[in-house]
Every structure is written in C-alpha cells, then in structure tokens.
Design a protein around this motif. Structure first.
Motif, PDB file in Angstrom:
ATOM      1  N   VAL A   1       0.858  -1.184   0.000  1.00 45.98           N
ATOM      2  CA  VAL A   1       0.000   0.000   0.000  1.00 45.98           C
ATOM      3  C   VAL A   1       0.896   1.236   0.000  1.00 45.98           C
ATOM      4  O   VAL A   1       1.785   1.357   0.855  1.00 45.98           O
ATOM      5  CB  VAL A   1      -0.914   0.015   1.245  1.00 45.98           C
ATOM      6  N   VAL A   2       0.695   2.145  -0.964  1.00 46.65           N
ATOM      7  CA  VAL A   2       1.567   3.315  -1.097  1.00 46.65           C
ATOM      8  C   VAL A   2       0.741   4.573  -1.345  1.00 46.65           C
ATOM      9  O   VAL A   2      -0.388   4.502  -1.830  1.00 46.65           O
ATOM     10  CB  VAL A   2       2.593   3.134  -2.251  1.00 46.65           C
ATOM     11  N   ASN A   3       1.339   5.728  -1.029  1.00 53.05           N
ATOM     12  CA  ASN A   3       0.739   7.011  -1.426  1.00 53.05           C
ATOM     13  C   ASN A   3       1.732   7.856  -2.205  1.00 53.05           C
ATOM     14  O   ASN A   3       1.480   9.034  -2.466  1.00 53.05           O
ATOM     15  CB  ASN A   3       0.224   7.784  -0.206  1.00 53.05           C
ATOM     16  N   ASP A   4       2.872   7.269  -2.578  1.00 50.60           N
ATOM     17  CA  ASP A   4       3.912   7.950  -3.353  1.00 50.60           C
ATOM     18  C   ASP A   4       3.817   7.465  -4.798  1.00 50.60           C
ATOM     19  O   ASP A   4       4.034   6.284  -5.085  1.00 50.60           O
ATOM     20  CB  ASP A   4       5.282   7.619  -2.758  1.00 50.60           C
ATOM     21  N   LEU A   5       3.482   8.372  -5.712  1.00 50.71           N
ATOM     22  CA  LEU A   5       3.296   7.985  -7.111  1.00 50.71           C
ATOM     23  C   LEU A   5       4.551   7.368  -7.713  1.00 50.71           C
ATOM     24  O   LEU A   5       4.467   6.495  -8.586  1.00 50.71           O
ATOM     25  CB  LEU A   5       2.877   9.212  -7.934  1.00 50.71           C
ATOM     26  N   ALA A   6       5.721   7.799  -7.258  1.00 52.06           N
ATOM     27  CA  ALA A   6       6.971   7.277  -7.810  1.00 52.06           C
ATOM     28  C   ALA A   6       7.244   5.838  -7.391  1.00 52.06           C
ATOM     29  O   ALA A   6       8.121   5.182  -7.942  1.00 52.06           O
ATOM     30  CB  ALA A   6       8.142   8.170  -7.401  1.00 52.06           C
ATOM     31  N   HIS A   7       6.498   5.329  -6.396  1.00 48.48           N
ATOM     32  CA  HIS A   7       6.639   3.921  -6.000  1.00 48.48           C
ATOM     33  C   HIS A   7       5.937   2.976  -6.977  1.00 48.48           C
ATOM     34  O   HIS A   7       6.216   1.773  -6.979  1.00 48.48           O
ATOM     35  CB  HIS A   7       6.019   3.687  -4.619  1.00 48.48           C
ATOM     36  N   VAL A   8       5.014   3.499  -7.777  1.00 44.73           N
ATOM     37  CA  VAL A   8       4.129   2.631  -8.553  1.00 44.73           C
ATOM     38  C   VAL A   8       4.900   1.803  -9.579  1.00 44.73           C
ATOM     39  O   VAL A   8       4.732   0.575  -9.662  1.00 44.73           O
ATOM     40  CB  VAL A   8       3.019   3.453  -9.238  1.00 44.73           C
ATOM     41  N   ALA A   9       5.771   2.448 -10.379  1.00 44.44           N
ATOM     42  CA  ALA A   9       6.481   1.722 -11.439  1.00 44.44           C
ATOM     43  C   ALA A   9       7.373   0.609 -10.894  1.00 44.44           C
ATOM     44  O   ALA A   9       7.275  -0.535 -11.357  1.00 44.44           O
ATOM     45  CB  ALA A   9       7.289   2.700 -12.297  1.00 44.44           C
ATOM     46  N   PRO A  10       8.252   0.868  -9.902  1.00 40.52           N
ATOM     47  CA  PRO A  10       9.053  -0.251  -9.390  1.00 40.52           C
ATOM     48  C   PRO A  10       8.218  -1.323  -8.692  1.00 40.52           C
ATOM     49  O   PRO A  10       8.553  -2.505  -8.752  1.00 40.52           O
ATOM     50  CB  PRO A  10      10.036   0.419  -8.413  1.00 40.52           C
ATOM     51  N   ALA A  11       7.123  -0.925  -8.040  1.00 42.64           N
ATOM     52  CA  ALA A  11       6.265  -1.923  -7.395  1.00 42.64           C
ATOM     53  C   ALA A  11       5.647  -2.855  -8.437  1.00 42.64           C
ATOM     54  O   ALA A  11       5.568  -4.076  -8.227  1.00 42.64           O
ATOM     55  CB  ALA A  11       5.179  -1.239  -6.576  1.00 42.64           C
ATOM     56  N   ARG A  12       5.242  -2.310  -9.563  1.00 43.25           N
ATOM     57  CA  ARG A  12       4.682  -3.145 -10.631  1.00 43.25           C
ATOM     58  C   ARG A  12       5.722  -4.107 -11.177  1.00 43.25           C
ATOM     59  O   ARG A  12       5.410  -5.225 -11.571  1.00 43.25           O
ATOM     60  CB  ARG A  12       4.130  -2.266 -11.753  1.00 43.25           C
ATOM     61  N   ASP A  13       6.980  -3.671 -11.183  1.00 42.57           N
ATOM     62  CA  ASP A  13       8.053  -4.534 -11.684  1.00 42.57           C
ATOM     63  C   ASP A  13       8.390  -5.669 -10.728  1.00 42.57           C
ATOM     64  O   ASP A  13       8.716  -6.777 -11.151  1.00 42.57           O
ATOM     65  CB  ASP A  13       9.332  -3.708 -11.918  1.00 42.57           C
ATOM     66  N   TYR A  14       8.337  -5.384  -9.421  1.00 42.45           N
ATOM     67  CA  TYR A  14       8.936  -6.305  -8.461  1.00 42.45           C
ATOM     68  C   TYR A  14       7.976  -7.039  -7.533  1.00 42.45           C
ATOM     69  O   TYR A  14       8.307  -8.123  -7.048  1.00 42.45           O
ATOM     70  CB  TYR A  14       9.945  -5.539  -7.584  1.00 42.45           C
TER      71      TYR A  14
END
Length: 277
Positions: free
Chosen positions: A128-141
């Motif tokens: 669970v995140v609220n930082d938009l910049a976390h989205v791309a690496p989270a989708r990868d990993y």
C-alpha cells in the motif's frame, strides 16, 4: 511466483553492487561477468539509473555517492544528500523486517523506494503506497497486490494526501508499516517536517500491528516538527551509524536493542513488539 523472475532481481542488485565497488564499469564487462547480452545490461542500467542506484555514462555506468533519483517527496529543509551506499543499506534493512503474505504500507521517499526490489523477495505481498513514484518499481517487483491510496495530490506533486487517503489506509489495515521520520524528541516523539505527511504517518503507525522506522539523518534543530507517534510504538528502527549515536540513549530508554550492525547501518528492535522470525 515472484514478479519479475528472481534472476532479474538478483542480476540488477548484483549490477548495483558491482558498480558501487568499481566506481565505473563498461556495459561489455558487465555483460561478460553476468553472462547476458549488452542489450539486457543496458535495460538494467536504465532501470537502476531511474531508481537512483547509479548514473549512466557513455558505454557503461558510474557509481554516484549522491542519490540521483527523486528526492524525499514531502517538503523538508535542504540537507546534505545521503551517500547512495547508506541509502541502499537502509533500504535493505528496512525490507528485511517484512514477511510473506503481509499487507505493508510503504511510506514516501527515495530511500524507501529503494526497498521495493528487496520486498519483491516476499510472496503474496499487498503493498500500500501514497507515493506515485513507488508505482512503477512496485509493478516490476512485487509478487501480489499493489494499492495506490486515493486522495488529493500534495504540493510536491508526488504524494496523495488528505481525508480520502486516510480513509483508504484505514480500509486496508496494514499488518506492517515501513516509514521514515526526520527526528526523535527527547521524550521519544517521532517527528517529520511536513504537516500533510504527518497525518498519513500517524494513521499508518496507529493502524499497523508492527511499525518499522528509518531515520536517515541527524536532526536539524529549529525546523518545524509534526509528531507522528512514539518510539515506544515501534518494533524496529534502522539508522546509519552516525545517527544511531545521536539517539542511542533514547533507544535504550524504551527497551530497544541492537540486533544487526554493519559498516553503514544498524537495526534496533523492541523485543516486546518485534515478531518472532
């Protein structure tokens, strides 16, 4: 099955470590060392540069002691950037506190973003995140579900805040939160320098069964401080060596004990709150 493959995760982390140790290295040398194509290495280097692990150079990559990724995402005073090796070690030790099949709130900022590849080692994680910049690496990993909280886009243009974000966080009831704070007061109060960030972190700490806190720098005295919780609520704290010395007596006062140390960082745990491993 982990997403992406374990070999991809390991190779990218190996590349980051090789570049750190060598200072500079060529694509062809990395391709030979890791037995993959130059195209694969270039894709890996592009990703690692985006995440702040290194900087691309003509035909290769350069280690940078200063983070080249997106800075901490809420408003803070200008401070000296951390050495990239310390950021990476903080991220590793923070991620080490998580586990399989957990719902984890990951706070904002570049240091915690570096924890995402290490969190990818866990099965069926709900991140669970609220930082938009976390989205791309989270989708990868991340092997599992990734939740982006709703809310109002903050003044920095990168984090989601406000009552809707708080309601979303309550709905998901994380089993663990991994967050950063700016300082610890003499009475053990955890502080950040942004009022909007404080509201999210207060809710994350209150809602989570276990809270892991990273403190990257010594306190900047005189800055605005907004309380997010108490040191006594924390199950683990990760700090660089120099920061641990600043807060050593406060850690001992609430029963924290040092459980892991290396040249860069220390992890302190509260035996009464820390889950058995």
């Amino acid at each position: 099955m982990a997403k992406p493959s374990t070999s991809l995760l390991k190779r990218r982390l190996d590349i980051a470590e090789i570049v750190r140790k060598n200072g500079e290295i060529k694509v062809d040398d990395l391709a030979e060392m890791l037995a993959v194509s130059g195209v694969t290495i270039r894709n890996d280097l592009n990703y690692l540069e985006q995440q702040g692990y290194l900087k691309r150079s003509f035909g290769g990559a350069i280690y940078t002691a200063q983070p080249v990724g997106i800075p901490v995402s809420y408003d803070v005073p200008c401070v000296q950037p951390l050495d990239n090796a310390i950021e990476l070690e903080l991220a590793k030790q923070v991620a080490r506190q998580a586990g399989n099949e957990e719902t984890v709130f990951l706070g904002a900022g570049s240091v915690l973003r570096k924890a995402i590849p290490f969190l990818g080692e866990y099965r069926e994680l709900c991140l669970v995140v609220n930082d938009l910049a976390h989205v791309a690496p989270a989708r990868d990993y991340i092997d599992g579900e990734m939740v982006l909280l709703g809310g109002v886009l903050g003044s920095c243009g990168q984090t989601l805040e406000g009552e809707l974000a708080l309601q979303s966080l309550r709905q998901y009831q994380p089993s663990r939160c991994l967050v950063m704070v700016e300082s610890i007061s003499d009475d053990g109060t955890l502080n950040v320098a942004s009022e909007a960030a404080a509201a999210i972190l207060q809710e994350a700490i209150k809602a989570s069964t276990h809270c892991v806190v990273a403190i990257a720098r010594r306190p900047v005295y005189g800055e605005a401080r907004y309380a997010v919780g108490k040191l006594s609520q924390v199950s683990a704290v990760v700090t660089p060596q120099m920061v641990a010395a600043e807060y050593h007596s406060r850690f001992l006062a609430v029963g924290l004990s040092n459980s892991y140390t290396n040249n860069e960082c220390l992890t302190w745990i509260n035996p009464a709150l820390h889950p058995a491993r």
